[in-house]
Design an enzyme around this catalytic site. Structure first.
Site, PDB file in Angstrom:
ATOM      1  N   LYS A   1      21.201  67.043  15.806  1.00 30.81           N
ATOM      2  CA  LYS A   1      21.976  66.388  16.878  1.00 30.81           C
ATOM      3  C   LYS A   1      21.826  64.869  16.793  1.00 30.81           C
ATOM      4  O   LYS A   1      20.726  64.366  16.630  1.00 30.81           O
ATOM      5  CB  LYS A   1      21.524  66.897  18.256  1.00 30.81           C
ATOM      6  CG  LYS A   1      22.357  66.346  19.388  1.00 30.81           C
ATOM      7  CD  LYS A   1      22.244  67.164  20.655  1.00 30.81           C
ATOM      8  CE  LYS A   1      23.061  66.585  21.808  1.00 30.81           C
ATOM      9  NZ  LYS A   1      24.505  66.546  21.528  1.00 30.81           N
TER      10      LYS A   1
ATOM     11  N   ARG B   1      29.646  72.411  12.846  1.00 26.52           N
ATOM     12  CA  ARG B   1      28.986  73.564  13.494  1.00 26.52           C
ATOM     13  C   ARG B   1      29.888  74.147  14.580  1.00 26.52           C
ATOM     14  O   ARG B   1      30.103  75.350  14.659  1.00 26.52           O
ATOM     15  CB  ARG B   1      27.643  73.132  14.127  1.00 26.52           C
ATOM     16  CG  ARG B   1      26.471  73.104  13.174  1.00 26.52           C
ATOM     17  CD  ARG B   1      25.208  72.566  13.850  1.00 26.52           C
ATOM     18  NE  ARG B   1      25.359  71.149  14.170  1.00 26.52           N
ATOM     19  CZ  ARG B   1      25.144  70.165  13.302  1.00 26.52           C
ATOM     20  NH1 ARG B   1      24.717  70.440  12.091  1.00 26.52           N
ATOM     21  NH2 ARG B   1      25.321  68.902  13.654  1.00 26.52           N
TER      22      ARG B   1
ATOM     23  N   HIS C   1      17.291  70.048  21.684  1.00 23.52           N
ATOM     24  CA  HIS C   1      18.363  70.469  20.769  1.00 23.52           C
ATOM     25  C   HIS C   1      17.853  70.495  19.331  1.00 23.52           C
ATOM     26  O   HIS C   1      16.816  69.906  19.023  1.00 23.52           O
ATOM     27  CB  HIS C   1      19.554  69.510  20.854  1.00 23.52           C
ATOM     28  CG  HIS C   1      20.397  69.725  22.085  1.00 23.52           C
ATOM     29  ND1 HIS C   1      20.100  69.152  23.292  1.00 23.52           N
ATOM     30  CD2 HIS C   1      21.514  70.476  22.285  1.00 23.52           C
ATOM     31  CE1 HIS C   1      21.001  69.530  24.187  1.00 23.52           C
ATOM     32  NE2 HIS C   1      21.875  70.335  23.604  1.00 23.52           N
TER      33      HIS C   1
HETATM   34  N1  LIG Z   1      30.717  70.135  25.159  1.00 23.62           N
HETATM   35  C1  LIG Z   1      30.083  71.164  24.604  1.00 23.62           C
HETATM   36  O1  LIG Z   1      30.025  72.275  25.151  1.00 23.62           O
HETATM   37  C2  LIG Z   1      29.439  70.961  23.276  1.00 23.62           C
HETATM   38  C3  LIG Z   1      29.531  69.746  22.667  1.00 23.62           C
HETATM   39  N2  LIG Z   1      29.046  69.554  21.421  1.00 23.62           N
HETATM   40  C4  LIG Z   1      29.296  68.242  20.833  1.00 23.62           C
HETATM   41  O2  LIG Z   1      30.287  68.380  19.823  1.00 23.62           O
HETATM   42  C5  LIG Z   1      30.126  67.363  18.840  1.00 23.62           C
HETATM   43  C6  LIG Z   1      30.082  67.971  17.460  1.00 23.62           C
HETATM   44  O3  LIG Z   1      28.936  68.767  17.323  1.00 23.62           O
HETATM   45  P1  LIG Z   1      28.648  69.599  15.997  1.00 23.62           P
HETATM   46  O4  LIG Z   1      29.760  70.553  15.719  1.00 23.62           O
HETATM   47  O5  LIG Z   1      27.269  70.118  16.137  1.00 23.62           O
HETATM   48  O6  LIG Z   1      28.674  68.411  14.913  1.00 23.62           O
HETATM   49  P2  LIG Z   1      29.048  68.492  13.361  1.00 23.62           P
HETATM   50  O7  LIG Z   1      28.616  67.202  12.770  1.00 23.62           O
HETATM   51  O8  LIG Z   1      28.541  69.768  12.770  1.00 23.62           O
HETATM   52  O9  LIG Z   1      30.642  68.582  13.364  1.00 23.62           O
HETATM   53  C7  LIG Z   1      31.512  67.511  13.554  1.00 23.62           C
HETATM   54  C8  LIG Z   1      32.656  67.681  12.586  1.00 23.62           C
HETATM   55  O10 LIG Z   1      33.675  66.758  12.888  1.00 23.62           O
HETATM   56  C9  LIG Z   1      34.105  66.165  11.661  1.00 23.62           C
HETATM   57  N3  LIG Z   1      34.732  64.888  11.936  1.00 23.62           N
HETATM   58  C10 LIG Z   1      34.174  63.755  12.389  1.00 23.62           C
HETATM   59  N4  LIG Z   1      35.097  62.789  12.491  1.00 23.62           N
HETATM   60  C11 LIG Z   1      36.275  63.331  12.096  1.00 23.62           C
HETATM   61  C12 LIG Z   1      37.596  62.830  11.959  1.00 23.62           C
HETATM   62  N5  LIG Z   1      37.901  61.566  12.273  1.00 23.62           N
HETATM   63  N6  LIG Z   1      38.563  63.666  11.522  1.00 23.62           N
HETATM   64  C13 LIG Z   1      38.279  64.940  11.228  1.00 23.62           C
HETATM   65  N7  LIG Z   1      37.026  65.488  11.306  1.00 23.62           N
HETATM   66  C14 LIG Z   1      36.042  64.678  11.749  1.00 23.62           C
HETATM   67  C15 LIG Z   1      32.806  66.031  10.875  1.00 23.62           C
HETATM   68  O11 LIG Z   1      33.073  65.779   9.517  1.00 23.62           O
HETATM   69  P3  LIG Z   1      32.015  64.908   8.649  1.00 23.62           P
HETATM   70  O12 LIG Z   1      30.790  65.769   8.558  1.00 23.62           O
HETATM   71  O13 LIG Z   1      32.734  64.687   7.368  1.00 23.62           O
HETATM   72  O14 LIG Z   1      31.759  63.650   9.413  1.00 23.62           O
HETATM   73  C16 LIG Z   1      32.209  67.404  11.127  1.00 23.62           C
HETATM   74  O15 LIG Z   1      32.753  68.400  10.278  1.00 23.62           O
HETATM   75  C17 LIG Z   1      28.860  66.601  19.254  1.00 23.62           C
HETATM   76  O16 LIG Z   1      29.229  65.470  20.004  1.00 23.62           O
HETATM   77  C18 LIG Z   1      28.131  67.605  20.139  1.00 23.62           C
HETATM   78  O17 LIG Z   1      27.239  67.031  21.028  1.00 23.62           O
HETATM   79  C19 LIG Z   1      28.434  70.549  20.723  1.00 23.62           C
HETATM   80  C20 LIG Z   1      28.289  71.782  21.292  1.00 23.62           C
HETATM   81  C21 LIG Z   1      28.777  72.093  22.615  1.00 23.62           C
HETATM   82  O1  LIG Z   2      25.111  68.915  19.932  1.00 24.63           O
HETATM   83  C1  LIG Z   2      24.948  70.064  20.389  1.00 24.63           C
HETATM   84  O2  LIG Z   2      24.589  71.010  19.678  1.00 24.63           O
HETATM   85  C2  LIG Z   2      25.235  70.300  21.807  1.00 24.63           C
HETATM   86  N1  LIG Z   2      25.786  69.335  22.472  1.00 24.63           N
HETATM   87  C3  LIG Z   2      26.181  69.347  23.827  1.00 24.63           C
HETATM   88  C4  LIG Z   2      25.384  68.306  24.589  1.00 24.63           C
HETATM   89  O3  LIG Z   2      25.234  67.181  24.083  1.00 24.63           O
HETATM   90  O4  LIG Z   2      24.941  68.591  25.702  1.00 24.63           O
HETATM   91  C5  LIG Z   2      26.167  70.714  24.439  1.00 24.63           C
HETATM   92  C6  LIG Z   2      25.143  71.660  23.926  1.00 24.63           C
HETATM   93  O5  LIG Z   2      23.952  71.446  24.601  1.00 24.63           O
HETATM   94  C7  LIG Z   2      24.974  71.613  22.413  1.00 24.63           C
END
Ligand SMILES: NC(=O)C1=CN([C@@H]2O[C@H](COP(=O)(O)OP(=O)(O)OC[C@H]3O[C@@H](n4cnc5c(N)ncnc54)[C@H](OP(=O)(O)O)[C@@H]3O)[C@@H](O)[C@H]2O)C=CC1
Ligand SMILES: O=C(O)C1=N[C@H](C(=O)O)C[C@H](O)C1
Length: 268
Positions: free
Chosen positions: A158, A11, A154
């Protein structure tokens, strides 16, 4: 700036590819997914809903890192630790948005940060980082007769709780009160819990639907309540924050930094 997106099909990965595309001076140099992913070989631009970019999704992170200046990482805690070691080897800025990191992950990031700049935040938005400064100040002003509760909601996909943002806000509240969050944190209540212990900082996590990210910090006093909240309407804003962090981190000396540093909010 040449940027790699790891977790490119996730995502956030897709949002990051779009944010790079929309930021002058930034270019997507590689898009990484895990070995065996059915998306390997696909065009990363197309994956993000953009015209073809010519960058094909690959699983060769190290080769990608040595050709880049920064890596944007919103994946999983174990993957982030592995990517930190590679980014340290390649001496490139590592922007970590991944949440749910435990002390053992954080210790490994600290070790990697001796060799390259790591910018980590549970939330890359300006609004949340401003909110954290407000929470710290309010917590410092009000005594422990004001109970602090942090509520977050969320989307149903998540996987970690409480959210990284909730933890960040809890840390801000603990800092304001000059206490250690680990000693005061109450993240689960179920059954005969007994009365609320004074000075604790409570967390409640709701999950459902497609909610991008809602956070509320409640200061509950005797006969009155103060509530500070943030609503994220579009996860593109986290991606834009991450790209801003990468530009800030370009060529920066090794160390562990936060969005407070990037946004210059230290003085608040
Ligand atoms: N700090 C911030 O502002 C924010 C943080 N987040 C955080 O970001 C993280 C990801 O969220 P989100 O995008 O929703 O999650 P998703 O599961 O949609 O995306 C994670 C991606 O990473 C891939 N992945 C995992 N491990 C590996 C690896 N070793 N090598 C390559 N690719 C890998 C997954 O593949 P696969 O599906 O094959 O496992 C997947 O495509 C979460 O921890 C979330 O809380 C999210 C939004 C904002
Ligand atoms: O997993 C998410 O989607 C998000 N993760 C971050 C968190 O764990 O706070 C940031 C955001 O709220 C979205």
């Amino acid at each position: 700036m040449r940027l790699v997106v790891v977790g490119a099909a996730g995502r956030m990965g897709r949002m990051l590819i779009k944010a790079i595309h929309e930021t002058p001076g930034c270019v997507l140099s590689a898009a990484i997914e895990r070995p065996g992913s059915p998306l390997l070989g696909q065009d990363a631009g197309v994956l993000a809903g953009l015209p073809a970019s010519g960058v094909l999704v690959s699983d060769d992170a190290l080769s990608a890192f040595v050709e880049a200046e920064g890596v944007l990482d919103f994946t999983t805690p174990d993957s982030t630790v592995a990517f930190a070691a590679l980014a340290a080897q390649a001496r490139i800025a590592h922007i970590v948005g991944t949440t749910g990191l435990e002390p053992q992950h954080l210790a490994k990031l600290e070790a990697a940060a001796r060799h390259a700049a790591i910018i980590r935040s549970g939330n890359m938005s300006l609004g949340v980082n401003l909110l954290a400064a407000l929470v710290r100040n309010v917590a410092a002003t009000l005594g422990t007769d004001w109970d602090i509760e942090i509520v977050e909601m969320h989307h149903r996909m998540k996987v970690d709780a409480p959210s990284g943002t909730a933890v960040l806000l809890g840390e801000a509240a603990a800092q304001g009160r000059q206490v250690d969050l680990a000693q005061q944190r109450v993240a689960v209540r179920d059954g005969q819990t007994g009365a609320r212990a004074p000075g604790t900082i409570g967390f409640a996590a709701l999950r459902g639907g497609t909610v991008v990210g809602d956070h509320k910090v409640i200061f509950a006093g005797a006969g009155e309540r103060l509530e500070l909240s943030h609503v994220a309407e579009d996860r593109g804003l986290f991606a834009q924050g991450a790209v801003k962090a990468a530009l800030w981190g370009r060529g920066r000396k090794p160390g562990l930094y936060s969005m407070t540093d990037v946004l210059g909010l230290d003085a608040l």
